[in-house]
Write a protein that holds these residues in place. Sequence first.
Motif, PDB file in Angstrom:
ATOM      1  N   PHE A  30       0.843  -1.180   0.000  1.00  0.00           N
ATOM      2  CA  PHE A  30       0.000   0.000   0.000  1.00  0.00           C
ATOM      3  C   PHE A  30       0.885   1.240   0.000  1.00  0.00           C
ATOM      4  N   PRO A  31       0.343   2.388  -0.406  1.00  0.00           N
ATOM      5  CA  PRO A  31       1.141   3.619  -0.375  1.00  0.00           C
ATOM      6  C   PRO A  31       1.700   3.872   1.025  1.00  0.00           C
ATOM      7  N   GLN A  32       2.973   4.164   1.093  1.00  0.00           N
ATOM      8  CA  GLN A  32       3.640   4.399   2.375  1.00  0.00           C
ATOM      9  C   GLN A  32       4.267   5.792   2.400  1.00  0.00           C
ATOM     10  N   GLY A  33       3.986   6.524   3.443  1.00  0.00           N
ATOM     11  CA  GLY A  33       4.652   7.806   3.640  1.00  0.00           C
ATOM     12  C   GLY A  33       4.317   8.873   2.626  1.00  0.00           C
ATOM     13  N   GLY A  34       3.250   8.658   1.853  1.00  0.00           N
ATOM     14  CA  GLY A  34       2.863   9.652   0.866  1.00  0.00           C
ATOM     15  C   GLY A  34       1.850  10.628   1.415  1.00  0.00           C
ATOM     16  N   GLU A  35       1.151  11.293   0.506  1.00  0.00           N
ATOM     17  CA  GLU A  35       0.149  12.255   0.924  1.00  0.00           C
ATOM     18  C   GLU A  35      -1.061  11.541   1.540  1.00  0.00           C
ATOM     19  N   PRO A  36      -1.784  12.205   2.403  1.00  0.00           N
ATOM     20  CA  PRO A  36      -3.026  11.627   2.930  1.00  0.00           C
ATOM     21  C   PRO A  36      -4.028  11.396   1.796  1.00  0.00           C
ATOM     22  N   ILE A  37      -5.056  10.637   2.078  1.00  0.00           N
ATOM     23  CA  ILE A  37      -6.120  10.395   1.109  1.00  0.00           C
ATOM     24  C   ILE A  37      -7.458  10.702   1.766  1.00  0.00           C
ATOM     25  N   ASN A  38      -8.504  10.728   0.973  1.00  0.00           N
ATOM     26  CA  ASN A  38      -9.833  11.006   1.504  1.00  0.00           C
ATOM     27  C   ASN A  38     -10.245   9.920   2.485  1.00  0.00           C
ATOM     28  N   HIS A  73     -12.562 -12.989 -14.727  1.00  0.00           N
ATOM     29  CA  HIS A  73     -12.563 -11.613 -15.247  1.00  0.00           C
ATOM     30  C   HIS A  73     -12.746 -10.599 -14.125  1.00  0.00           C
ATOM     31  N   GLU A  74     -13.724 -10.853 -13.257  1.00  0.00           N
ATOM     32  CA  GLU A  74     -14.010  -9.884 -12.196  1.00  0.00           C
ATOM     33  C   GLU A  74     -12.901  -9.858 -11.146  1.00  0.00           C
ATOM     34  N   VAL A  75     -12.269 -10.996 -10.891  1.00  0.00           N
ATOM     35  CA  VAL A  75     -11.140 -10.991  -9.952  1.00  0.00           C
ATOM     36  C   VAL A  75      -9.976 -10.198 -10.541  1.00  0.00           C
ATOM     37  N   ALA A  76      -9.752 -10.304 -11.837  1.00  0.00           N
ATOM     38  CA  ALA A  76      -8.671  -9.540 -12.472  1.00  0.00           C
ATOM     39  C   ALA A  76      -8.873  -8.040 -12.314  1.00  0.00           C
ATOM     40  N   TYR A  77     -10.113  -7.634 -12.212  1.00  0.00           N
ATOM     41  CA  TYR A  77     -10.425  -6.217 -12.010  1.00  0.00           C
ATOM     42  C   TYR A  77      -9.806  -5.676 -10.718  1.00  0.00           C
ATOM     43  N   GLN A  78      -9.549  -6.557  -9.762  1.00  0.00           N
ATOM     44  CA  GLN A  78      -8.929  -6.088  -8.525  1.00  0.00           C
ATOM     45  C   GLN A  78      -7.586  -5.434  -8.799  1.00  0.00           C
ATOM     46  N   TRP A  79      -6.909  -5.863  -9.851  1.00  0.00           N
ATOM     47  CA  TRP A  79      -5.644  -5.249 -10.245  1.00  0.00           C
ATOM     48  C   TRP A  79      -5.861  -4.112 -11.242  1.00  0.00           C
ATOM     49  N   PHE A  80      -6.748  -4.334 -12.211  1.00  0.00           N
ATOM     50  CA  PHE A  80      -6.932  -3.357 -13.285  1.00  0.00           C
ATOM     51  C   PHE A  80      -8.207  -2.560 -13.058  1.00  0.00           C
ATOM     52  N   TYR A  81      -8.008  -1.397 -12.614  1.00  0.00           N
ATOM     53  CA  TYR A  81      -8.851  -0.363 -12.060  1.00  0.00           C
ATOM     54  C   TYR A  81      -8.789  -0.356 -10.557  1.00  0.00           C
ATOM     55  N   GLY A  82      -8.834  -1.505  -9.881  1.00  0.00           N
ATOM     56  CA  GLY A  82      -8.761  -1.488  -8.429  1.00  0.00           C
ATOM     57  C   GLY A  82      -7.419  -0.978  -7.934  1.00  0.00           C
ATOM     58  N   ILE A  83      -6.329  -1.553  -8.416  1.00  0.00           N
ATOM     59  CA  ILE A  83      -4.980  -1.131  -8.021  1.00  0.00           C
ATOM     60  C   ILE A  83      -4.414  -0.159  -9.042  1.00  0.00           C
ATOM     61  N   VAL A  84      -4.396  -0.557 -10.313  1.00  0.00           N
ATOM     62  CA  VAL A  84      -3.973   0.341 -11.395  1.00  0.00           C
ATOM     63  C   VAL A  84      -5.229   1.029 -11.914  1.00  0.00           C
ATOM     64  N   GLY A  85      -5.416   2.272 -11.539  1.00  0.00           N
ATOM     65  CA  GLY A  85      -6.637   2.985 -11.878  1.00  0.00           C
ATOM     66  C   GLY A  85      -6.606   3.563 -13.279  1.00  0.00           C
ATOM     67  N   ASN A  86      -7.781   3.872 -13.799  1.00  0.00           N
ATOM     68  CA  ASN A  86      -7.913   4.585 -15.071  1.00  0.00           C
ATOM     69  C   ASN A  86      -9.280   5.247 -15.100  1.00  0.00           C
ATOM     70  N   ASP A  87      -9.458   6.155 -16.015  1.00  0.00           N
ATOM     71  CA  ASP A  87     -10.760   6.783 -16.207  1.00  0.00           C
ATOM     72  C   ASP A  87     -11.622   5.796 -16.990  1.00  0.00           C
ATOM     73  N   GLN A  88     -12.515   5.109 -16.285  1.00  0.00           N
ATOM     74  CA  GLN A  88     -13.306   4.064 -16.921  1.00  0.00           C
ATOM     75  C   GLN A  88     -14.341   4.616 -17.886  1.00  0.00           C
ATOM     76  N   ILE A  89     -14.580   5.913 -17.833  1.00  0.00           N
ATOM     77  CA  ILE A  89     -15.537   6.524 -18.754  1.00  0.00           C
ATOM     78  C   ILE A  89     -14.836   6.946 -20.042  1.00  0.00           C
ATOM     79  N   VAL A 138       4.404  -0.165 -11.094  1.00  0.00           N
ATOM     80  CA  VAL A 138       4.695   1.234 -11.414  1.00  0.00           C
ATOM     81  C   VAL A 138       3.465   2.109 -11.245  1.00  0.00           C
ATOM     82  N   PHE A 139       2.309   1.623 -11.668  1.00  0.00           N
ATOM     83  CA  PHE A 139       1.099   2.451 -11.667  1.00  0.00           C
ATOM     84  C   PHE A 139       0.143   2.132 -10.514  1.00  0.00           C
ATOM     85  N   ALA A 140       0.583   1.313  -9.566  1.00  0.00           N
ATOM     86  CA  ALA A 140      -0.274   0.973  -8.430  1.00  0.00           C
ATOM     87  C   ALA A 140      -0.695   2.222  -7.672  1.00  0.00           C
ATOM     88  N   TRP A 141      -1.990   2.291  -7.333  1.00  0.00           N
ATOM     89  CA  TRP A 141      -2.604   3.344  -6.535  1.00  0.00           C
ATOM     90  C   TRP A 141      -2.630   4.688  -7.262  1.00  0.00           C
TER      91      TRP A 141
END
Length: 512
Positions: A59-67, A359-375, A480-483
Amino acid sequence: MKKVIAAILTAVLLLFCTACQTEKAAKEGGAAVFLPVESGQPERLAEETPAPSSDAIPFPQGGEPINRFDLQFTLDDASHTLVVQEKLKYYNGTGNGLTELYFNLYPNAFQTDGGGIELKTFEIEGEASELAQADGTVWKTELPEELPAGETVGIQMEYIVCIPNINNRFGYQDEVYNLGNCVITPAVYGENGWTVEPYVDLGDAFYTDIADYTAEIEVPDGYMIAAGGTETQPGIFEARNVRDFVFCAGKAYEQRSAEVQGTEIHVFCDKELPETGEFLLDAACKALTLYNELLGRYPYDTLTVVSSGLTGGVSGTEYPTLIMVAPEVPLEQFEMGISGSDGPGREYYEAQLAVTVAHEVAYQWFYGIVGNDQIQDPWLDEGFCRFAEYFYEQEYLPEEIEGFYWKRERFKDTDVMQRGGNENTISDQTKIGGSLYDWLNEPAEYSSGVYDKPAAMLYQMMLQMGGEQFLNALKEYVAVFAWDFVSPGDFRAFWNGKEDFSELFALYMGEA
């Protein structure tokens, strides 16, 4: 488990797999990785190796706070409403001073079906304020004073969510409630300012920042809760570093669980369908084991699978740490002898259901961890998830299933069409890209352009690069693109840094 071709991953990106233990029996051994024969790799590159215990994606360590969200939900099954008390500590990580905030009110997209949000109170730091509609499901509020970069502001609100009586990830039927995207969440502030993207009824029209959630959920007697995150006390759930919070509630649920590499997998399925529930648990265990090896170990404590049948006519839908699936037919029907002689056999339906879970479990990595604008860029997660199905099929499914369309064959067909072979049509030449708003005008091409063609491109990238090197790079891509969020430009830059894919990218995506 059949013998397969496995990839050697680098010492830095460790290869691992574990046993998937069900309540009935422990299944020893791990997942190996299939590579395409066309890659020219040796028949078997490495044997399975035991998984280390502490190599989860950090998980992100020592970075900026989040909502930070503190939520209280009260479900009323008489009025079919959800009362929500929300406290949001919004962190301004934009780098700019803010004078207004934008929010997504997704339930308002379902007003014609009886859904929507009735806002009772809205306060900023304890002072009454208001939300005003900006565009469709996107609303905004003016801040009483500028919020400097790096500072936080407290938002408190109470609202009633009206739940529509529809087959959907947000809806209810037959004492089953799916409560996806019910929380009022801040819009994403990107390079060009606030992202104002109203909900569209296609795909997964959501774009949200990583946040921490604490949720206290109260449901009527007789209902069982299936929620994202970890249940720390009865009815209280903690979900850290996730992009959404979701829960389901049902009277007929029966829970079964297993553990994979320190992750508890929970399946909630109708108590009248124990065989289907066991199958879902097994498929989820297999998918998590495989993707842990391919993509980096899943970082969360739990993964929940809900078989609700309420996913809007599609076979599955996904959220961080929770997926919903809708079996086309329950497996029990084959035991009862009512499957029918003319339709597909049991093996076909098992394969379809297993691949949906994969497919749905893979989503945990792609969008869940590596985010993108899904729209704006839905292919960046769906294409990877479709590609991940290929590995699951190769690893776990029988070599021959009557009527089942293997992803590898689909990738080949899609590649023929994209390259202008004899089977091509004008529509088949559609390039990867485009937003959900664009695909609304071409719904017939949506599945190909967002799912199959991106996956076919990834398959061709693997052939060009070589299986071992590609899988090493794939795991690095996740790290590289996690979080964070990845854009099409980021995608091109990363992969062109590994291999010259400019010709392939031009073929599938057009010139940059």
